[in-house]
Design a protein around this motif. Structure first.
Motif, PDB file in Angstrom:
ATOM      1  N   ALA A  85     -28.785  56.581 -51.731  1.00 37.84           N
ATOM      2  CA  ALA A  85     -30.207  56.256 -51.823  1.00 37.84           C
ATOM      3  C   ALA A  85     -30.810  56.110 -50.424  1.00 37.84           C
ATOM      4  CB  ALA A  85     -30.402  54.966 -52.621  1.00 37.84           C
ATOM      5  N   GLU A  86     -30.083  55.440 -49.531  1.00 30.31           N
ATOM      6  CA  GLU A  86     -30.582  55.275 -48.157  1.00 30.31           C
ATOM      7  C   GLU A  86     -30.681  56.630 -47.449  1.00 30.31           C
ATOM      8  OE1 GLU A  86     -29.356  52.936 -44.061  1.00 30.31           O
ATOM      9  OE2 GLU A  86     -28.631  52.177 -45.980  1.00 30.31           O
ATOM     10  N   GLN A  88     -31.138  59.572 -48.892  1.00 28.35           N
ATOM     11  CA  GLN A  88     -32.276  60.302 -49.470  1.00 28.35           C
ATOM     12  C   GLN A  88     -33.598  59.752 -48.939  1.00 28.35           C
ATOM     13  OE1 GLN A  88     -32.216  63.056 -51.182  1.00 28.35           O
ATOM     14  NE2 GLN A  88     -29.978  63.069 -51.239  1.00 28.35           N
ATOM     15  N   ARG A  89     -33.675  58.421 -48.797  1.00 32.35           N
ATOM     16  CA  ARG A  89     -34.899  57.802 -48.268  1.00 32.35           C
ATOM     17  C   ARG A  89     -35.147  58.276 -46.836  1.00 32.35           C
ATOM     18  NH1 ARG A  89     -35.751  53.783 -44.998  1.00 32.35           N
ATOM     19  NH2 ARG A  89     -33.589  53.085 -45.055  1.00 32.35           N
ATOM     20  N   LYS A  90     -34.115  58.245 -45.999  1.00 30.87           N
ATOM     21  CA  LYS A  90     -34.275  58.684 -44.613  1.00 30.87           C
ATOM     22  C   LYS A  90     -34.597  60.175 -44.539  1.00 30.87           C
ATOM     23  CE  LYS A  90     -31.660  55.162 -42.224  1.00 30.87           C
ATOM     24  NZ  LYS A  90     -30.654  54.878 -41.223  1.00 30.87           N
ATOM     25  N   THR A  92     -36.205  61.880 -46.778  1.00 33.08           N
ATOM     26  CA  THR A  92     -37.601  62.007 -47.188  1.00 33.08           C
ATOM     27  C   THR A  92     -38.529  61.588 -46.048  1.00 33.08           C
ATOM     28  OG1 THR A  92     -36.988  61.541 -49.469  1.00 33.08           O
ATOM     29  CG2 THR A  92     -39.300  61.270 -48.908  1.00 33.08           C
ATOM     30  N   GLU A  93     -38.173  60.483 -45.381  1.00 34.69           N
ATOM     31  CA  GLU A  93     -39.006  60.017 -44.265  1.00 34.69           C
ATOM     32  C   GLU A  93     -39.051  61.045 -43.146  1.00 34.69           C
ATOM     33  OE1 GLU A  93     -37.484  56.290 -42.926  1.00 34.69           O
ATOM     34  OE2 GLU A  93     -38.218  55.181 -44.664  1.00 34.69           O
TER      35      GLU A  93
END
Length: 140
Positions: A85-86, A88-90, A92-93
């Motif tokens: 999840a982390e 994927q978040r990074k 995306t960012e």
């Protein structure tokens, strides 16, 4: 003469020993051997009980190990999910920033190009005059 009764461990000098008849001695011998049998039986029972305790302890240990393994697998899965999840978040960012950066750079580039065109139009007549002057002037 005395007769040795090996089973009982008593020596008898007559049919009566210390006021006991031979039948009494046999009873004592049977009682002594039944005590031995009871002792053996109690030892066997204690051994079986000890085996049951060892088996129960082994089963409890295996159960604890299985539970610990399942718990560790669950924790690993949770950690892996958190890391994914982390990531994927990074991702995306950074890809969002990349798109924003591309748009910002395109904007800045367009603005600079427009500025250069404006400046070129403004000084183009001066540049043409200067070029004509240098080309038409003869130096000796």
């Amino acid at each position: 003469m005395g007769v040795w009764h090996g089973r009982v461990g008593l020596s008898c000098y007559s049919s009566k020993v210390y006021g006991l008849e031979m039948t009494d001695l046999r009873f004592l011998a049977n009682m002594d051997s039944s005590r031995g049998q009871n002792g053996i039986q109690s030892l066997l029972a204690a051994e079986q009980e000890a085996q049951q305790i060892v088996i129960a302890a082994r089963n409890a240990k295996l159960s604890r190990l299985k539970q610990a393994k399942e718990e560790a697998e669950r924790e690993v899965a949770e950690f892996r999910a958190q890391m994914e999840a982390e990531f994927q978040r990074k991702l995306t960012e950074t890809s969002g920033d990349s798109d924003a950066n591309v748009k910002r750079l395109e904007k800045e580039t367009d603005a600079k190009i427009q500025h250069l065109k404006t400046e070129a139009e403004r000084i183009s007549s001066d540049v043409v005059d200067m070029l004509l002057k240098h080309v038409t002037t003869v130096r000796c």
